[in-house]
Design a protein around this motif. Structure first.
Motif, PDB file in Angstrom:
ATOM      1  N   MET A   1     -70.026  48.969  67.342  1.00  0.00           N
ATOM      2  CA  MET A   1     -68.877  49.417  67.041  1.00  0.00           C
ATOM      3  C   MET A   1     -68.098  49.646  67.520  1.00  0.00           C
ATOM      4  O   MET A   1     -68.920  51.434  68.339  1.00  0.00           O
ATOM      5  N   GLY A   2     -66.405  50.302  67.520  1.00  0.00           N
ATOM      6  CA  GLY A   2     -66.042  51.468  68.568  1.00  0.00           C
ATOM      7  C   GLY A   2     -66.816  53.152  67.633  1.00  0.00           C
ATOM      8  O   GLY A   2     -68.028  52.619  66.451  1.00  0.00           O
ATOM      9  N   ARG A   4     -65.018  55.207  65.818  1.00  0.00           N
ATOM     10  CA  ARG A   4     -65.379  56.008  65.085  1.00  0.00           C
ATOM     11  C   ARG A   4     -64.740  55.626  63.997  1.00  0.00           C
ATOM     12  O   ARG A   4     -63.447  55.366  62.874  1.00  0.00           O
ATOM     13  N   SER A   5     -64.861  53.842  64.070  1.00  0.00           N
ATOM     14  CA  SER A   5     -64.853  52.525  62.907  1.00  0.00           C
ATOM     15  C   SER A   5     -64.555  52.985  61.258  1.00  0.00           C
ATOM     16  O   SER A   5     -65.338  53.764  61.374  1.00  0.00           O
ATOM     17  N   LEU A   6     -64.094  52.869  60.891  1.00  0.00           N
ATOM     18  CA  LEU A   6     -63.972  52.836  59.141  1.00  0.00           C
ATOM     19  C   LEU A   6     -65.593  52.462  58.830  1.00  0.00           C
ATOM     20  O   LEU A   6     -66.290  53.098  57.907  1.00  0.00           O
ATOM     21  N   LEU A   7     -65.377  51.380  58.965  1.00  0.00           N
ATOM     22  CA  LEU A   7     -67.306  50.298  58.515  1.00  0.00           C
ATOM     23  C   LEU A   7     -68.139  51.985  59.331  1.00  0.00           C
ATOM     24  O   LEU A   7     -68.991  51.962  58.333  1.00  0.00           O
ATOM     25  N   GLN A   9     -67.537  54.635  59.381  1.00  0.00           N
ATOM     26  CA  GLN A   9     -67.244  55.796  58.953  1.00  0.00           C
ATOM     27  C   GLN A   9     -68.348  55.930  57.602  1.00  0.00           C
ATOM     28  O   GLN A   9     -68.508  56.646  56.794  1.00  0.00           O
ATOM     29  N   LEU A  10     -68.104  55.018  57.510  1.00  0.00           N
ATOM     30  CA  LEU A  10     -69.050  54.332  55.400  1.00  0.00           C
ATOM     31  C   LEU A  10     -70.177  54.165  55.462  1.00  0.00           C
ATOM     32  O   LEU A  10     -71.374  55.131  54.773  1.00  0.00           O
ATOM     33  N   ARG A  26     -76.710  51.007  56.566  1.00  0.00           N
ATOM     34  CA  ARG A  26     -75.774  50.260  56.733  1.00  0.00           C
ATOM     35  C   ARG A  26     -76.205  49.170  56.122  1.00  0.00           C
ATOM     36  O   ARG A  26     -75.149  48.020  56.205  1.00  0.00           O
TER      37      ARG A  26
ATOM     38  N   LEU B  43     -67.879  60.620  50.084  1.00  0.00           N
ATOM     39  CA  LEU B  43     -68.795  58.857  49.888  1.00  0.00           C
ATOM     40  C   LEU B  43     -67.101  58.301  49.407  1.00  0.00           C
ATOM     41  O   LEU B  43     -67.130  57.412  49.656  1.00  0.00           O
ATOM     42  N   VAL B  46     -64.269  57.736  51.777  1.00  0.00           N
ATOM     43  CA  VAL B  46     -64.394  56.618  52.840  1.00  0.00           C
ATOM     44  C   VAL B  46     -64.359  55.190  51.824  1.00  0.00           C
ATOM     45  O   VAL B  46     -64.169  54.231  52.501  1.00  0.00           O
ATOM     46  N   MET B  47     -65.854  55.388  51.170  1.00  0.00           N
ATOM     47  CA  MET B  47     -65.382  54.141  50.666  1.00  0.00           C
ATOM     48  C   MET B  47     -64.504  53.552  49.529  1.00  0.00           C
ATOM     49  O   MET B  47     -64.370  51.974  49.929  1.00  0.00           O
ATOM     50  N   ALA B  50     -62.316  52.027  52.380  1.00  0.00           N
ATOM     51  CA  ALA B  50     -63.718  51.176  53.343  1.00  0.00           C
ATOM     52  C   ALA B  50     -62.944  49.469  52.082  1.00  0.00           C
ATOM     53  O   ALA B  50     -62.675  48.510  52.864  1.00  0.00           O
ATOM     54  N   ILE B  54     -61.355  47.382  54.772  1.00  0.00           N
ATOM     55  CA  ILE B  54     -62.071  46.400  56.020  1.00  0.00           C
ATOM     56  C   ILE B  54     -61.626  44.891  55.783  1.00  0.00           C
ATOM     57  O   ILE B  54     -61.913  45.043  54.435  1.00  0.00           O
ATOM     58  N   GLU B  65     -61.395  47.455  60.221  1.00  0.00           N
ATOM     59  CA  GLU B  65     -60.034  47.414  59.245  1.00  0.00           C
ATOM     60  C   GLU B  65     -58.808  46.368  59.762  1.00  0.00           C
ATOM     61  O   GLU B  65     -57.785  47.425  60.012  1.00  0.00           O
ATOM     62  N   ALA B  70     -62.884  46.508  67.364  1.00  0.00           N
ATOM     63  CA  ALA B  70     -62.700  47.407  68.893  1.00  0.00           C
ATOM     64  C   ALA B  70     -63.766  46.201  69.434  1.00  0.00           C
ATOM     65  O   ALA B  70     -63.100  46.626  70.551  1.00  0.00           O
ATOM     66  N   LEU B  71     -64.760  45.324  68.962  1.00  0.00           N
ATOM     67  CA  LEU B  71     -64.927  44.811  70.266  1.00  0.00           C
ATOM     68  C   LEU B  71     -64.227  43.416  70.727  1.00  0.00           C
ATOM     69  O   LEU B  71     -64.008  43.579  72.214  1.00  0.00           O
ATOM     70  N   GLU B  95     -75.850  45.432  68.753  1.00  0.00           N
ATOM     71  CA  GLU B  95     -75.000  46.618  69.696  1.00  0.00           C
ATOM     72  C   GLU B  95     -76.220  48.133  70.135  1.00  0.00           C
ATOM     73  O   GLU B  95     -76.059  48.481  70.601  1.00  0.00           O
TER      74      GLU B  95
END
Lengths: 199, 199
Positions: A1-2, A4-7, A9-10, A26, B43, B46-47, B50, B54, B65, B70-71, B95
């Motif tokens: 994934m990119g 600094r995606s929000l995911l 970051q979480l 994860r 946390l 961000v949570m 998210a 997301i 998000e 991104a992919l 990945e």
């Protein structure tokens, strides 16, 4: 994934939790996103408030969002009994495990001169003021029986002696379910020396 | 502690985390409050974001998000290769573990008629549109080799056949570090049948 995606970051932010490495982070992130967004949102709200609002009780030094914690503010608790613990978590544990109805004092650690933890850091002056000014008749030491713990207990016992207050210590011995075969010899010797009559 | 103190609310809220019971929740709460308030506050921020922001990528159904993950948004990824997985977490795992540079499609589960999971729930119509309209030359099935997984793989293979697209499946066999002695007989038989020349 990119990058600094929000995911991501979480996932990174979840690593502040104790014992959570990259794989667990994860797993937790996907669990919350796919199965419990309401729980995650609620946790985020409460955590944001708690990290800012929770501080030390001005009387017993446990954690609370008020000036006085619920236990210190409760007039039903017996003001003659004072249980001394190292950490706020032990207040919660004792409240759940026992029917103790007295008050608490939280040291926040043990004497450890090498780490810069002396009587001041443990709030012993604050404690002594209470010993002097309040009608405390018994201090119950619930402090870990380590070297530092014993030194801490010793210091508190000396201060309590100045005010003629009785000092007790929670019992040491074989834990419930503990097998003698695997018990360390120090505990075994203590348990043997501390034997009681079978009623 | 009082009935609904902020501390108790935090301990309760932490139980939404997978595998966290009352004792772990207490430990985590005290850890954050006493040792990592900055981490906890970060946390929480961000949570909160998210859990709201997301959603699913409109093209591959992974979590993101943005409208496009991104992919999918990356023109450098090979549009001729499409790897099909069950869960968004498997996109992240692939990945990190492989140098695959193609695209993904996330089913979000496996065919399971009893649980009400049919082709629609897995986005197979959306997948078929892509098979028809895009220049995909190979589909890589990265689906668990369970009964439902095999049925799902079978259905996708049939649809890909309509468009003459090659379908491959990631290899099955002995996992790295796995001891043959403890391997189930099904995997052992598969690994034996799938033997390769030693170069």
């Amino acid at each position: 994934m990119g990058e600094r995606s929000l995911l991501n970051q979480l996932i990174d932010a979840l690593r502040c939790l104790p014992g959570v490495g990259p794989k667990s982070a994860r797993r937790i992130a996907f669990y919350l996103l796919e199965r419990d967004r309401d729980g995650g949102a609620q946790l985020a709200r409460v955590m944001a408030e708690a990290m800012v609002a929770i501080r030390r009780c001005t009387r017993c030094r446990t954690l609370t969002e008020h000036d006085l914690c619920a236990l210190c503010a409760n007039p039903q608790r017996d003001a003659a009994l004072l249980c001394i613990v190292e950490q706020p978590s032990e207040v919660v544990a004792l409240e759940q495990a026992t029917d103790y109805r007295g008050q608490y004092f939280v040291l926040g650690g043990r004497l450890s001169p090498l780490d810069g933890i002396g009587p001041d850091e443990l709030g012993l002056n604050m404690l002594e003021t209470r010993l002097r000014d309040e009608a405390i008749t018994e201090i119950i030491l619930a402090i870990s029986p380590t070297v530092e713990g014993r030194a801490t207990a010793q210091l508190i016992t000396e201060r309590a002696a100045r005010y003629g207050i009785r000092v007790t210590r929670i019992a040491q011995g074989v834990p419930l379910g503990g097998e003698l075969e695997y018990l360390d010899s120090g505990t075994l010797a203590l348990a043997f020396a501390g034997r009681r009559d079978v009623v």
